[in-house]
Design an enzyme around this catalytic site. Structure first.
Site, PDB file in Angstrom:
ATOM      1  N   GLU A  25       0.861  -1.177   0.000  1.00  0.00           N
ATOM      2  CA  GLU A  25       0.000   0.000   0.000  1.00  0.00           C
ATOM      3  C   GLU A  25       0.902   1.232   0.000  1.00  0.00           C
ATOM      4  O   GLU A  25       1.581   1.513   0.989  1.00  0.00           O
ATOM      5  CB  GLU A  25      -0.878   0.025   1.254  1.00  0.00           C
ATOM      6  CG  GLU A  25      -1.947  -1.044   1.308  1.00  0.00           C
ATOM      7  CD  GLU A  25      -3.213  -0.596   0.590  1.00  0.00           C
ATOM      8  OE1 GLU A  25      -3.537   0.601   0.620  1.00  0.00           O
ATOM      9  OE2 GLU A  25      -3.852  -1.470  -0.010  1.00  0.00           O
TER      10      GLU A  25
ATOM     11  N   GLU B  16       4.287   5.111   4.071  1.00  0.00           N
ATOM     12  CA  GLU B  16       3.797   6.485   4.221  1.00  0.00           C
ATOM     13  C   GLU B  16       4.903   7.314   4.857  1.00  0.00           C
ATOM     14  O   GLU B  16       5.691   6.791   5.646  1.00  0.00           O
ATOM     15  CB  GLU B  16       2.534   6.498   5.098  1.00  0.00           C
ATOM     16  CG  GLU B  16       1.930   7.862   5.378  1.00  0.00           C
ATOM     17  CD  GLU B  16       1.537   8.588   4.102  1.00  0.00           C
ATOM     18  OE1 GLU B  16       2.288   9.524   3.741  1.00  0.00           O
ATOM     19  OE2 GLU B  16       0.531   8.229   3.483  1.00  0.00           O
TER      20      GLU B  16
ATOM     21  N   ASP C  13      -1.043  12.152  -4.446  1.00  0.00           N
ATOM     22  CA  ASP C  13      -1.046  13.596  -4.657  1.00  0.00           C
ATOM     23  C   ASP C  13      -1.090  13.874  -6.159  1.00  0.00           C
ATOM     24  O   ASP C  13      -0.207  13.433  -6.895  1.00  0.00           O
ATOM     25  CB  ASP C  13       0.221  14.204  -4.043  1.00  0.00           C
ATOM     26  CG  ASP C  13       0.131  15.726  -3.920  1.00  0.00           C
ATOM     27  OD1 ASP C  13      -0.499  16.355  -4.801  1.00  0.00           O
ATOM     28  OD2 ASP C  13       0.699  16.283  -2.968  1.00  0.00           O
TER      29      ASP C  13
END
Length: 247
Positions: A76, A101, A151
């Site tokens: 992910e 992340e 983004d």
């Protein structure tokens, strides 16, 4: 920008005879910025993250040791606040999810969800996804990859920062096992068009649909509808999914 110029090393041969994409400095697809971290996120970051964190290292990850078992593994990339990752991990306890992340608030939020749901099939690397994929993941090691709502960098002068671009997709495709999949989603039409073009041009990938996917399912699980997605639909934003298989 903190990228330093470097001389790319020669391509390395993979075990199956294919050539690894060359390593080179990359334009980061994120901009580090301060974000509000709640008290709960801060506590989970301190208490839960040490149990589920995999520190970045410029060497291959022993992924079976990291999860303590042999299972299908899904990467992910940019899990945001972790809502989607947690829902899918809860729905598929037989699948291991490796979340990448950079932002502390998102890492803390996913740690809270891991603790609340008692998930033991999620691990987190808090680092740049390009370097994680390049340095830590072995070729043909993933059953699937999710890139949900990255983004969009909507200004034309920033399009070069978009994550879904040819060099990274070639690298990423090499980490997916034959028959595995790449599932992307965005609510920016221009980025969706770029994604479709980039993925269609990658020779290791084959589109599973005639263009965009008609629904948010992939071969393992349906992409959950998050608050972010639902809000976009209320505002009249489109959402585009793409599901490609590794040849």
């Amino acid at each position: 920008m903190n990228d330093r110029p470097a001389t790319p090393p020669p391509p390395a041969a993979a075990q199956d005879g294919r050539t690894e994409p060359p390593q080179h400095p990359h334009i980061r697809s994120f901009a580090m910025r301060r974000g509000h971290v709640t008290a709960g996120q801060r506590r989970a970051y301190a208490d839960v993250l040490p149990r589920v964190s995999l520190p970045y290292a410029a060497q291959p990850l022993d992924i079976e040791a990291a999860f303590g078992r042999h299972a299908l593994r899904v990467l992910e990339i940019g899990f945001g606040m972790g809502e989607t990752t947690a829902k899918m991990a809860q729905a598929r306890p037989d699948v291991d999810f490796l979340g990448v992340e950079v932002f502390a608030a998102g890492v803390g939020a996913l740690c809270m969800r891991i603790d609340d749901l008692q998930l033991d099939n999620v691990r987190i690397v808090q680092h740049d996804a390009v370097e994680v994929v390049r340095d830590m993941l072995a070729p043909d090691s993933l059953a699937g990859v999710h890139i949900y709502f990255p983004d969009p960098w909507p200004k034309a002068r920033h399009h070069k920062r978009r994550l879904v671009a040819p060099p990274f997709i070639a690298l990423l495709a090499s980490r997916i096992a034959p028959g595995g999949y790449l599932h992307c989603a965005t609510d920016w039409q221009h980025y969706a068009e770029q994604m479709l073009a980039v993925l269609s041009d990658e020779s290791m990938l084959a589109n599973q649909h005639a263009g965009y996917a008609p629904d948010p399912r992939n071969p393992l699980i349906e992409r959950p509808t998050t608050k972010f997605h639902a809000r976009g639909e209320r505002l009249g934003h489109g959402v585009w999914d793409l599901v490609f298989r590794r040849r």
